[in-house]
Write a protein that holds these residues in place. Structure first.
Motif, PDB file in Angstrom:
ATOM      1  N   ARG A   7      -9.682   2.340   0.994  1.00  0.00           N
ATOM      2  CA  ARG A   7      -8.672   2.069   2.012  1.00  0.00           C
ATOM      3  C   ARG A   7      -9.303   1.381   3.232  1.00  0.00           C
ATOM      4  N   GLN A   8     -10.453   1.897   3.652  1.00  0.00           N
ATOM      5  CA  GLN A   8     -11.127   1.327   4.812  1.00  0.00           C
ATOM      6  C   GLN A   8     -11.516  -0.129   4.564  1.00  0.00           C
ATOM      7  N   TRP A  32       0.815  -1.215   0.000  1.00  0.00           N
ATOM      8  CA  TRP A  32       0.000   0.000   0.000  1.00  0.00           C
ATOM      9  C   TRP A  32       0.849   1.266   0.000  1.00  0.00           C
ATOM     10  N   GLU A  75      -8.708   4.897  -8.627  1.00  0.00           N
ATOM     11  CA  GLU A  75      -9.263   6.134  -9.169  1.00  0.00           C
ATOM     12  C   GLU A  75      -8.414   6.728 -10.288  1.00  0.00           C
ATOM     13  N   SER A 103      -9.447   5.638  -2.930  1.00  0.00           N
ATOM     14  CA  SER A 103     -10.234   6.534  -2.080  1.00  0.00           C
ATOM     15  C   SER A 103     -10.147   6.093  -0.625  1.00  0.00           C
ATOM     16  N   ASP A 104     -10.612   6.959   0.256  1.00  0.00           N
ATOM     17  CA  ASP A 104     -10.647   6.613   1.676  1.00  0.00           C
ATOM     18  C   ASP A 104     -11.553   5.408   1.915  1.00  0.00           C
ATOM     19  N   ALA A 105     -12.661   5.340   1.169  1.00  0.00           N
ATOM     20  CA  ALA A 105     -13.578   4.206   1.324  1.00  0.00           C
ATOM     21  C   ALA A 105     -12.886   2.907   0.934  1.00  0.00           C
ATOM     22  N   ARG A 114      -8.472  -2.647   5.023  1.00  0.00           N
ATOM     23  CA  ARG A 114      -7.739  -2.784   6.288  1.00  0.00           C
ATOM     24  C   ARG A 114      -8.402  -3.804   7.203  1.00  0.00           C
ATOM     25  N   GLY A 121      -1.099   3.164  -2.690  1.00  0.00           N
ATOM     26  CA  GLY A 121      -2.120   3.844  -1.903  1.00  0.00           C
ATOM     27  C   GLY A 121      -2.716   5.100  -2.500  1.00  0.00           C
ATOM     28  N   ASP A 122      -1.920   5.873  -3.228  1.00  0.00           N
ATOM     29  CA  ASP A 122      -2.419   7.140  -3.764  1.00  0.00           C
ATOM     30  C   ASP A 122      -3.545   6.960  -4.767  1.00  0.00           C
ATOM     31  N   TYR A 132      -3.086  -3.262   6.370  1.00  0.00           N
ATOM     32  CA  TYR A 132      -3.697  -3.584   5.071  1.00  0.00           C
ATOM     33  C   TYR A 132      -3.513  -5.069   4.761  1.00  0.00           C
TER      34      TYR A 132
END
Length: 437
Positions: free
Chosen positions: A142-143, A130, A365, A138-140, A146, A134-135, A152
């Motif tokens: 990523r969540q 990650w 994205e 989205s935050d969603a 984990r 990772g870049d 991760y």
């Protein structure tokens, strides 16, 4: 994408999207004789080879994975040895497979499903992967990737929305208008039945009982909202709550318009009835597109969001399950496997996959959407517009609870959709077996 049913029912096994059922409590005999085995490796494994356990046995995902692995080999000089197993067998055998000598990288699902195996020590953390990819997420995303320990364990590949699909030409020829409210939806269903159509395609026989969860989830999300739905999925509220009863009350209004004989039909046959214009609508995922080989028909397929029931919740939630990859607990070639995961999470890999399989949307994205067809573009817009993203009942909840308790109860109820109090009481009586305070 193949995901996603109920093991305990006679003559049933988990379908494309439901996956586990008893996976979390297999017998010793089952563990001793896994159906899914690794394709090679162990001591002395070739350091230039990474093994990959895939559930993409259907023609389209298999071809898409071949395109991805070929590109990775060309870029890295590493060889990917793919172990492709049909989706149901993969799901049936996943626990025993992971407890044995699994492939280095394997296909699986985000959220609760990933977290279970991470918590059991049957997968390796991939924070360093990650750090590279990772870049792009989205935050969603990523969540969803984990574990409960904050590390991760998952690389997302794609997601896909559930909605109400239909053929544009049928609506145009019959003068049907897309419904936006529940009352309009029921009125349209009634009109379709009068016109000699099966208003809502239905196929939940055998291992496809999972397919009814799309309607169940949306009825709950639209009537009771995302927060209650997730509380119900996590075992935090009673299934005898009046809001759970509200789901079945609404569903009972729709069941007279279901295609008859749904309990003896596969989801593919139900989808085909929509394609053949024998059914007017289908509550299904974008994977419907895997049934279509004629581009003219594909261009004629459209969808609308599951209609509004309560204006307090509107259309703010969308079901969009996420599929991807995990690293086994003791990979034979860890360095090569992590390089493979980095590639799988890259925009290029996702563009390659989506270029072959138009029934999914890239999770990264930064991946180009130039190859998207109109249905994919609209699907991406639907997901991006959502305030809340749910996965699917058997992914947002303990799958053992869903597949061995909830699904059998709901399937039985659909056969005789009268008062739902009895079935909800039976489901509630089992909740404490799966969820602790």
């Amino acid at each position: 994408m193949t995901q996603h049913s109920s093991f305990p029912l006679a003559a049933q096994s988990p379908g494309r999207r439901t996956v586990v059922g008893r996976l979390f409590g297999l017998s010793a005999a089952a563990l001793a004789a896994p159906l899914l085995s690794a394709c090679g490796g162990g001591p002395g494994a070739d350091p230039k080879t990474v093994t990959f356990g895939s559930n993409g046995a259907d023609a389209t995902p298999k071809k898409a994975y071949e395109a991805v692995t070929k590109a990775f080999t060309q870029d890295s000089g590493l060889t990917v040895k793919t172990n492709t197993v049909d989706h149901d067998t993969f799901q049936n055998s996943i626990t025993s497979y992971l407890q044995g000598t699994p492939d280095d990288v394997f296909t699986w699902f985000a959220g609760y499903r990933m977290q279970y195996f991470a918590r059991k020590g049957l997968a390796s953390p991939i924070d360093d992967v990650w750090d590279v990819i990772g870049d792009g997420f989205s935050d969603a995303a990523r969540q969803l990737s984990r574990g409960q320990d904050g590390k991760y364990y998952f690389v997302p590949l794609y997601n896909y929305p559930w909605a109400v699909f239909y053929r544009k030409s049928l609506f145009q020829d019959r003068g049907y208008e897309v419904p936006t409210t529940w009352d309009d939806f029921i009125a349209l269903s009634k009109r379709m039945r009068q016109d000699g159509l099966s208003p809502v395609a239905a196929g939940y026989g055998g291992g496809d009982s999972w397919s009814i969860l799309g309607a169940f989830d949306y009825l709950d999300l639209r009537a009771n909202g995302y927060d209650f739905h997730m509380q119900l999925m996590r075992g935090e509220v009673s299934w005898t709550d009046r809001r759970a009863m509200r789901i079945l009350d609404l569903w009972r209004e729709l069941t007279p318009y279901y295609q008859t004989g749904g309990a003896g039909r596969s989801w593919q046959d139900a989808a085909q009835s929509l394609i053949d214009k024998k059914s007017g609508m289908a509550v299904i995922g974008l994977f419907l597109g895997q049934q279509i080989t004629d581009d003219a028909i594909r261009d004629d397929i459209d969808f609308f969001p599951f209609p509004e029931i309560d204006s307090a919740h509107g259309l703010d939630a969308v079901e969009a399950p996420t599929d991807g990859f995990m690293l086994s607990r003791k990979p034979k070639n860890e360095d090569a496997a992590k390089k493979f995961l980095q590639f799988l999470g890259s925009p290029r890999a996702e563009e390659l996959y989506m270029g072959v399989d138009p029934s999914n949307l890239a999770a990264n994205e930064q991946a180009s959407t130039r190859s998207y067809n109109a249905l994919q573009t609209k699907s991406a817009e639907l997901i991006n517009s959502a305030k809340h993203i749910s996965q699917f009942a058997d992914r947002d909840s303990d799958p053992g609870f869903i597949t061995t308790v909830v699904l059998p109860g709901l399937v039985e109820w659909l056969g005789h959709p009268d008062d739902g109090a009895a079935v909800l009481k039976r489901i509630e009586s089992q909740r404490s077996r799966f969820f602790t305070a």
